[in-house]
Design a protein around this motif. Structure first.
Motif, PDB file in Angstrom:
ATOM      1  N   LEU A 154       0.810  -1.226   0.000  1.00  7.23           N
ATOM      2  CA  LEU A 154       0.000   0.000   0.000  1.00  7.23           C
ATOM      3  C   LEU A 154       0.837   1.266   0.000  1.00  7.23           C
ATOM      4  CD1 LEU A 154      -2.551  -1.126   2.714  1.00  7.23           C
ATOM      5  CD2 LEU A 154      -2.845  -1.157   0.230  1.00  7.23           C
ATOM      6  N   THR A 155       0.278   2.284  -0.669  1.00  2.00           N
ATOM      7  CA  THR A 155       0.901   3.608  -0.585  1.00  2.00           C
ATOM      8  C   THR A 155       0.081   4.522   0.316  1.00  2.00           C
ATOM      9  OG1 THR A 155      -0.271   4.326  -2.571  1.00  2.00           O
ATOM     10  CG2 THR A 155       1.953   3.430  -2.883  1.00  2.00           C
ATOM     11  N   ALA A 156      -1.140   4.125   0.667  1.00  2.00           N
ATOM     12  CA  ALA A 156      -1.965   4.944   1.571  1.00  2.00           C
ATOM     13  C   ALA A 156      -3.107   4.100   2.125  1.00  2.00           C
ATOM     14  CB  ALA A 156      -2.531   6.161   0.841  1.00  2.00           C
ATOM     15  N   LEU A 157      -3.634   4.587   3.248  1.00  2.44           N
ATOM     16  CA  LEU A 157      -4.794   3.963   3.880  1.00  2.44           C
ATOM     17  C   LEU A 157      -5.900   5.012   3.892  1.00  2.44           C
ATOM     18  CD1 LEU A 157      -5.452   1.337   5.533  1.00  2.44           C
ATOM     19  CD2 LEU A 157      -4.962   2.697   7.573  1.00  2.44           C
ATOM     20  N   GLN A 158      -7.063   4.650   3.351  1.00  2.00           N
ATOM     21  CA  GLN A 158      -8.201   5.600   3.316  1.00  2.00           C
ATOM     22  C   GLN A 158      -9.159   5.249   4.453  1.00  2.00           C
ATOM     23  OE1 GLN A 158      -9.950   6.198  -0.575  1.00  2.00           O
ATOM     24  NE2 GLN A 158     -12.017   6.250   0.284  1.00  2.00           N
ATOM     25  N   LEU A 159      -9.286   6.166   5.407  1.00  2.00           N
ATOM     26  CA  LEU A 159     -10.198   5.973   6.539  1.00  2.00           C
ATOM     27  C   LEU A 159     -11.559   6.523   6.120  1.00  2.00           C
ATOM     28  CD1 LEU A 159      -7.825   7.088   9.462  1.00  2.00           C
ATOM     29  CD2 LEU A 159      -8.314   4.756   8.656  1.00  2.00           C
ATOM     30  N   HIS A 160     -12.555   5.641   6.042  1.00  3.77           N
ATOM     31  CA  HIS A 160     -13.845   6.029   5.466  1.00  3.77           C
ATOM     32  C   HIS A 160     -14.985   5.886   6.477  1.00  3.77           C
ATOM     33  CE1 HIS A 160     -15.176   6.955   1.224  1.00  3.77           C
ATOM     34  NE2 HIS A 160     -16.320   7.007   1.883  1.00  3.77           N
ATOM     35  N   GLY A 161     -14.629   5.909   7.765  1.00  2.00           N
ATOM     36  CA  GLY A 161     -15.660   5.802   8.799  1.00  2.00           C
ATOM     37  C   GLY A 161     -15.792   7.082   9.584  1.00  2.00           C
ATOM     38  N   LYS A 162     -15.986   6.935  10.877  1.00  2.00           N
ATOM     39  CA  LYS A 162     -16.189   8.104  11.736  1.00  2.00           C
ATOM     40  C   LYS A 162     -14.917   8.429  12.531  1.00  2.00           C
ATOM     41  CE  LYS A 162     -21.220   7.420  12.294  1.00  2.00           C
ATOM     42  NZ  LYS A 162     -21.582   8.323  11.211  1.00  2.00           N
ATOM     43  N   GLU A 163     -13.773   8.148  11.962  1.00  4.89           N
ATOM     44  CA  GLU A 163     -12.515   8.383  12.668  1.00  4.89           C
ATOM     45  C   GLU A 163     -12.333   9.871  12.977  1.00  4.89           C
ATOM     46  OE1 GLU A 163     -12.675   7.156   9.518  1.00  4.89           O
ATOM     47  OE2 GLU A 163     -12.337   5.003   9.748  1.00  4.89           O
ATOM     48  N   THR A 164     -11.901  10.168  14.201  1.00  3.25           N
ATOM     49  CA  THR A 164     -11.639  11.552  14.596  1.00  3.25           C
ATOM     50  C   THR A 164     -10.274  11.990  14.059  1.00  3.25           C
ATOM     51  OG1 THR A 164     -10.518  10.843  16.601  1.00  3.25           O
ATOM     52  CG2 THR A 164     -12.926  11.214  16.761  1.00  3.25           C
ATOM     53  N   PRO A 165      -9.981  13.300  14.090  1.00  2.00           N
ATOM     54  CA  PRO A 165      -8.631  13.743  13.699  1.00  2.00           C
ATOM     55  C   PRO A 165      -7.560  13.091  14.566  1.00  2.00           C
ATOM     56  CG  PRO A 165     -10.138  15.618  13.796  1.00  2.00           C
ATOM     57  CD  PRO A 165     -10.892  14.440  14.342  1.00  2.00           C
ATOM     58  N   GLU A 166      -7.852  12.907  15.842  1.00  2.00           N
ATOM     59  CA  GLU A 166      -6.866  12.302  16.749  1.00  2.00           C
ATOM     60  C   GLU A 166      -6.589  10.848  16.347  1.00  2.00           C
ATOM     61  OE1 GLU A 166      -9.648  13.956  17.749  1.00  2.00           O
ATOM     62  OE2 GLU A 166      -8.558  15.816  18.211  1.00  2.00           O
ATOM     63  N   ARG A 167      -7.652  10.118  16.028  1.00  2.00           N
ATOM     64  CA  ARG A 167      -7.486   8.721  15.614  1.00  2.00           C
ATOM     65  C   ARG A 167      -6.714   8.649  14.288  1.00  2.00           C
ATOM     66  NH1 ARG A 167      -6.262   3.556  16.100  1.00  2.00           N
ATOM     67  NH2 ARG A 167      -7.441   2.175  14.747  1.00  2.00           N
ATOM     68  N   ALA A 168      -7.044   9.522  13.362  1.00  2.00           N
ATOM     69  CA  ALA A 168      -6.361   9.516  12.067  1.00  2.00           C
ATOM     70  C   ALA A 168      -4.871   9.814  12.254  1.00  2.00           C
ATOM     71  CB  ALA A 168      -7.003  10.542  11.131  1.00  2.00           C
ATOM     72  N   ALA A 169      -4.564  10.791  13.103  1.00  2.00           N
ATOM     73  CA  ALA A 169      -3.156  11.138  13.355  1.00  2.00           C
ATOM     74  C   ALA A 169      -2.442   9.973  14.035  1.00  2.00           C
ATOM     75  CB  ALA A 169      -3.069  12.397  14.212  1.00  2.00           C
ATOM     76  N   ALA A 170      -3.140   9.299  14.938  1.00  2.00           N
ATOM     77  CA  ALA A 170      -2.521   8.171  15.651  1.00  2.00           C
ATOM     78  C   ALA A 170      -2.233   7.014  14.695  1.00  2.00           C
ATOM     79  CB  ALA A 170      -3.431   7.719  16.789  1.00  2.00           C
ATOM     80  N   VAL A 171      -3.141   6.771  13.770  1.00  2.00           N
ATOM     81  CA  VAL A 171      -2.925   5.702  12.773  1.00  2.00           C
ATOM     82  C   VAL A 171      -1.689   6.034  11.934  1.00  2.00           C
ATOM     83  CG1 VAL A 171      -3.856   4.673  10.654  1.00  2.00           C
ATOM     84  CG2 VAL A 171      -5.336   4.949  12.670  1.00  2.00           C
ATOM     85  N   ARG A 172      -1.628   7.275  11.491  1.00  2.00           N
ATOM     86  CA  ARG A 172      -0.487   7.672  10.655  1.00  2.00           C
ATOM     87  C   ARG A 172       0.832   7.504  11.420  1.00  2.00           C
ATOM     88  NH1 ARG A 172       0.127  13.445   7.555  1.00  2.00           N
ATOM     89  NH2 ARG A 172       0.089  14.249   9.659  1.00  2.00           N
ATOM     90  N   ALA A 173       0.826   7.935  12.688  1.00  2.00           N
ATOM     91  CA  ALA A 173       2.054   7.860  13.491  1.00  2.00           C
ATOM     92  C   ALA A 173       2.412   6.406  13.815  1.00  2.00           C
ATOM     93  CB  ALA A 173       1.879   8.656  14.781  1.00  2.00           C
ATOM     94  N   ARG A 174       1.424   5.622  14.202  1.00  2.00           N
ATOM     95  CA  ARG A 174       1.721   4.246  14.636  1.00  2.00           C
ATOM     96  C   ARG A 174       2.152   3.349  13.483  1.00  2.00           C
ATOM     97  NH1 ARG A 174      -1.689  -0.355  18.004  1.00  2.00           N
ATOM     98  NH2 ARG A 174      -0.079  -1.908  17.657  1.00  2.00           N
ATOM     99  N   PHE A 175       1.477   3.510  12.324  1.00  2.00           N
ATOM    100  CA  PHE A 175       1.747   2.563  11.233  1.00  2.00           C
ATOM    101  C   PHE A 175       2.660   3.140  10.148  1.00  2.00           C
ATOM    102  CE2 PHE A 175      -2.098   1.073  13.291  1.00  2.00           C
ATOM    103  CZ  PHE A 175      -1.745  -0.253  13.516  1.00  2.00           C
ATOM    104  N   GLY A 176       2.964   4.427  10.247  1.00  2.00           N
ATOM    105  CA  GLY A 176       3.917   5.023   9.310  1.00  2.00           C
ATOM    106  C   GLY A 176       3.461   4.962   7.872  1.00  2.00           C
ATOM    107  N   ILE A 177       2.146   5.078   7.655  1.00  2.00           N
ATOM    108  CA  ILE A 177       1.605   5.035   6.291  1.00  2.00           C
ATOM    109  C   ILE A 177       0.810   6.317   6.045  1.00  2.00           C
ATOM    110  CG2 ILE A 177      -0.488   3.754   7.018  1.00  2.00           C
ATOM    111  CD1 ILE A 177      -0.267   2.281   4.265  1.00  2.00           C
ATOM    112  N   PRO A 178       0.891   6.890   4.839  1.00  2.00           N
ATOM    113  CA  PRO A 178       0.069   8.068   4.547  1.00  2.00           C
ATOM    114  C   PRO A 178      -1.420   7.750   4.728  1.00  2.00           C
ATOM    115  CG  PRO A 178       1.775   7.814   2.886  1.00  2.00           C
ATOM    116  CD  PRO A 178       1.814   6.573   3.730  1.00  2.00           C
TER     117      PRO A 178
END
Ligand SMILES: O=C(O)c1ccccc1N[C@@H]1O[C@H](COP(=O)(O)O)[C@@H](O)[C@H]1O
Length: 214
Positions: A79-103
């Motif tokens: 993958l080159t990116a992960l598309q979050l298509h649910g009710k993820e908050t900005p905090e959750r989205a930032a945490a996913v990016r930081a934890r998994f190191g994926i755009p």
């Protein structure tokens, strides 16, 4: 003027992946959401992505995923990116990016101008904002239903991040959508299908042509 980016989403077969690449798609999307008719497992994504040249982006689409789900997708190294298509908050989205190191791309469900304003909270937390139509409360899917929103809501909007337009795009309306919104990226799924989950090669080709001419 830079070229319009085109994401063909919900691909699940080698034939349609090849067709999208040949037609000029800049990104391919793979839906990992069990309730979807387009659902593909991580291993299928790995196999399909192996058919894609490196200059074409490979995006997994998920909705409110558990960390274990994300870990399995990231572990494919496809993958080159992960598309979050649910009710993820900005905090959750930032945490996913930081934890998994994926755009991370974040789909923003739009019905009114307030929904577009609210997207500002994600600027800095994600790599791309994808404006999509809000699906009805209780709908089986958070996207991929061919629903569009009022594109004039994006006219002249200053979006503080890379962004794209999604939701109800079709061969017949993509030129108008781009003319109104000036979107730098367009994303389509059900508009290039013959039935839910069945991508149509001719429609993929026609959509890419129409988008490129817009
Ligand atoms: O397509 C799905 O089944 C899906 C499931 C879960 C989250 C998102 C999904 N689809 C995404 O919705 C947009 C718009 O699709 P459409 O063109 O209106 O059909 C697109 O990004 C799809 O990948």
């Amino acid at each position: 003027m830079s070229r319009l980016a085109i994401k063909i989403c919900g691909l699940s077969t080698p034939d349609t992946v090849g067709a999208a690449v040949r037609a000029g798609a800049s990104h391919l999307g793979f839906v990992h959401f069990p309730k979807s008719p387009r659902h593909v497992e991580a291993e299928q994504i790995r196999a399909l992505a192996a058919l894609v040249p490196p200059h074409v982006g490979r995006v997994a689409v998920v909705a409110d995923p558990a960390d274990e789900t994300i870990a399995a997708l990231v572990a494919t190294n496809a993958l080159t990116a992960l598309q979050l298509h649910g009710k993820e908050t900005p905090e959750r989205a930032a945490a996913v990016r930081a934890r998994f190191g994926i755009p991370v791309w974040k789909a923003i469900s739009v019905k009114t101008g307030a929904d577009i304003d609210a997207a500002e909270a994600y600027a800095g937390a994600v790599d791309l904002l994808l404006f999509d139509a809000k699906t009805p409360e209780g709908a089986a899917l958070p996207g991929g239903m061919g629903l569009r929103f009022d594109w004039t809501l994006l006219r002249g909007a200053s979006i503080g991040a890379p962004w794209g337009l999604s939701g109800g795009l079709s061969i017949g309306n993509v030129a108008q959508a781009v003319a109104i919104t000036r979107a730098p990226l367009v994303d389509i799924s059900s508009g290039v299908e013959s039935a839910p989950g069945i991508k149509d090669v001719d429609k993929i080709v026609a959509f890419c042509k129409a988008a490129e001419l817009s």
